[in-house]
Design an enzyme around this catalytic site. Structure first.
Site, PDB file in Angstrom:
ATOM      1  N   ASN A 105      -9.967  -2.413   3.735  1.00 44.47           N
ATOM      2  CA  ASN A 105      -9.717  -3.429   2.723  1.00 44.47           C
ATOM      3  C   ASN A 105     -10.824  -4.471   2.849  1.00 44.47           C
ATOM      4  OD1 ASN A 105      -8.735  -5.535   1.174  1.00 44.47           O
ATOM      5  ND2 ASN A 105      -6.939  -5.944   2.466  1.00 44.47           N
ATOM      6  N   LYS A 144     -11.345  -7.014   1.006  1.00 43.67           N
ATOM      7  CA  LYS A 144     -10.933  -8.362   0.599  1.00 43.67           C
ATOM      8  C   LYS A 144     -12.011  -9.015  -0.273  1.00 43.67           C
ATOM      9  CE  LYS A 144      -8.022  -8.528   4.661  1.00 43.67           C
ATOM     10  NZ  LYS A 144      -7.359  -9.307   5.676  1.00 43.67           N
ATOM     11  N   HIS A 183      -0.221  -6.988  -0.765  1.00 40.84           N
ATOM     12  CA  HIS A 183      -0.828  -7.431   0.497  1.00 40.84           C
ATOM     13  C   HIS A 183      -0.311  -8.834   0.843  1.00 40.84           C
ATOM     14  CE1 HIS A 183      -3.796  -8.780   3.394  1.00 40.84           C
ATOM     15  NE2 HIS A 183      -4.032  -7.501   3.629  1.00 40.84           N
ATOM     16  N   GLU A 217      -1.695 -11.402   1.841  1.00 42.71           N
ATOM     17  CA  GLU A 217      -2.489 -12.518   1.293  1.00 42.71           C
ATOM     18  C   GLU A 217      -2.151 -12.760  -0.175  1.00 42.71           C
ATOM     19  OE1 GLU A 217      -6.267 -10.990   2.557  1.00 42.71           O
ATOM     20  OE2 GLU A 217      -5.688 -11.353   4.633  1.00 42.71           O
ATOM     21  N   GLU A 256       1.958  -4.171   7.963  1.00 43.33           N
ATOM     22  CA  GLU A 256       0.979  -5.133   8.464  1.00 43.33           C
ATOM     23  C   GLU A 256       1.693  -6.401   8.893  1.00 43.33           C
ATOM     24  OE1 GLU A 256      -3.165  -4.218   6.665  1.00 43.33           O
ATOM     25  OE2 GLU A 256      -2.092  -5.487   5.250  1.00 43.33           O
ATOM     26  N   GLY A 278      -6.146 -10.478  10.782  1.00 42.77           N
ATOM     27  CA  GLY A 278      -7.315 -11.345  10.941  1.00 42.77           C
ATOM     28  C   GLY A 278      -7.212 -12.301  12.121  1.00 42.77           C
ATOM     29  N   SER A 296      -5.763  -6.331  12.643  1.00 37.45           N
ATOM     30  CA  SER A 296      -6.710  -6.326  13.758  1.00 37.45           C
ATOM     31  C   SER A 296      -6.956  -4.942  14.363  1.00 37.45           C
ATOM     32  CB  SER A 296      -6.279  -7.330  14.828  1.00 37.45           C
ATOM     33  OG  SER A 296      -6.228  -8.640  14.279  1.00 37.45           O
TER      34      SER A 296
HETATM   35  P1  PGA Z   1      -7.583  -7.281   9.626  1.00 31.77           P
HETATM   36  O1  PGA Z   1      -6.902  -7.184   8.167  1.00 31.77           O
HETATM   37  O2  PGA Z   1      -7.914  -5.865  10.035  1.00 31.77           O
HETATM   38  O3  PGA Z   1      -8.796  -8.132   9.418  1.00 31.77           O
HETATM   39  O4  PGA Z   1      -6.584  -7.894  10.539  1.00 31.77           O
HETATM   40  C1  PGA Z   1      -6.013  -6.161   7.839  1.00 31.77           C
HETATM   41  C2  PGA Z   1      -5.546  -6.307   6.411  1.00 31.77           C
HETATM   42  O5  PGA Z   1      -5.321  -7.441   5.960  1.00 31.77           O
HETATM   43  O6  PGA Z   1      -5.410  -5.310   5.676  1.00 31.77           O
END
Ligand code: PGA
Length: 251
Positions: free
Chosen positions: A11, A13, A97, A99, A169, A175, A215
């Site tokens: 992803n 983003k 997601h 976010e 997730e 992140g 992560s």
């Molecule tokens: P990350 O994000 O691997 O940077 O933790 C995962 C995601 O949001 O899909």
């Protein structure tokens, strides 16, 4: 792990311009050239979708969108439909997601509408769910996920869901560098598979891929993938560099 083919997805983003995305996608396509026993997907921003699709065309890499709107077309400034992302070369679409839920007011109800539109448009939806740290601390993880799955999939029948992928997730692991332990992740994935079994029966539960995200990096992917109910990963930060992401793909 039954006969579920692992899906390692990236992803991107809100990172990478058109040229950066095209360059990274071409590099990734070369780096994963020899891989055949797993699927690879990357989800760039909307503006790069068509370019990235062209860049990975003759490779095993497929392309996903990061979201879509549920209407077919119309006066919805700034939105994009299932047909539009399909016409830009997408096979997958990430939906719900954390976010999106956190910053753009997405709810289980409108996540449900987005999944409906994805399925109608023959896109493979990747439904993202996950608990916050406070919810985990309050021992609400399973009830939160139960609600996200049941509301997200409300009114779907078994025949709709053959291509559905779920991505677990934990919000606190995205992140942050904090990964759920493999046992924590496996516990949740096992719970989710039994929930799908209870809702739709064993066949779908056994064939559905449940990805872990939060992560994920080259150093932890192999252990995660050794768990019986973890069928792949949704990778954010570590998917941006093609070399690093290819190491995750080749765990
Ligand atoms: P990350 O994000 O691997 O940077 O933790 C995962 C995601 O949001 O899909």
């Amino acid at each position: 792990m039954g006969n579920r083919k692992p899906l390692i997805s990236g992803n991107w983003k809100m990172f990478k311009t058109c040229s950066e995305a095209t360059e990274a996608a071409s590099q990734l396509a070369k780096l994963v050239g020899g891989v055949s026993d797993r699927e690879v997907m990357i989800a760039p921003t909307y503006t790069s979708l068509a370019l990235v699709s062209a860049a990975v065309k003759d490779s095993i890499v497929s392309v996903g969108a990061q979201n879509l709107f549920w209407e077919d077309e119309g006066a919805y400034t700034g939105e994009i439909s299932a047909d539009m992302v399909t016409s830009a070369g997408c096979e997958y679409v990430i939906i719900g997601h954390s976010e999106r839920r956190q910053y753009f007011n997405e709810t289980d109800e409108n996540v449900n509408k987005r999944i409906k539109a994805a399925i109608k448009g023959n896109l493979k939806p990747v439904l993202c769910i996950g608990e916050t740290w406070e919810e985990r601390e309050a021992e609400k993880t399973f009830s939160v996920l139960d609600k996200q799955v049941k509301k997200g999939l409300e009114e779907f029948s078994l025949s709709d869901l053959g291509s559905l992928v779920i991505a677990y997730e934990p919000v606190w692991a995205i992140g942050t560098g904090k990964t759920a332990t493999t046992d924590q992740a496996q516990d949740v994935h096992k719970f989710l598979r039994s929930l799908i079994k209870e809702m739709y029966g064993e066949e779908l539960a056994e064939s559905m891929r449940i990805l872990y995200g939060g992560s994920v990096k080259p150093a932890n992917i192999a252990e995660l993938m050794s768990m019986p109910d973890i069928d792949g990963a949704l990778v954010g930060g570590a998917s941006l560099d093609p070399e690093t992401f290819s190491q995750i793909v080749k765990y």
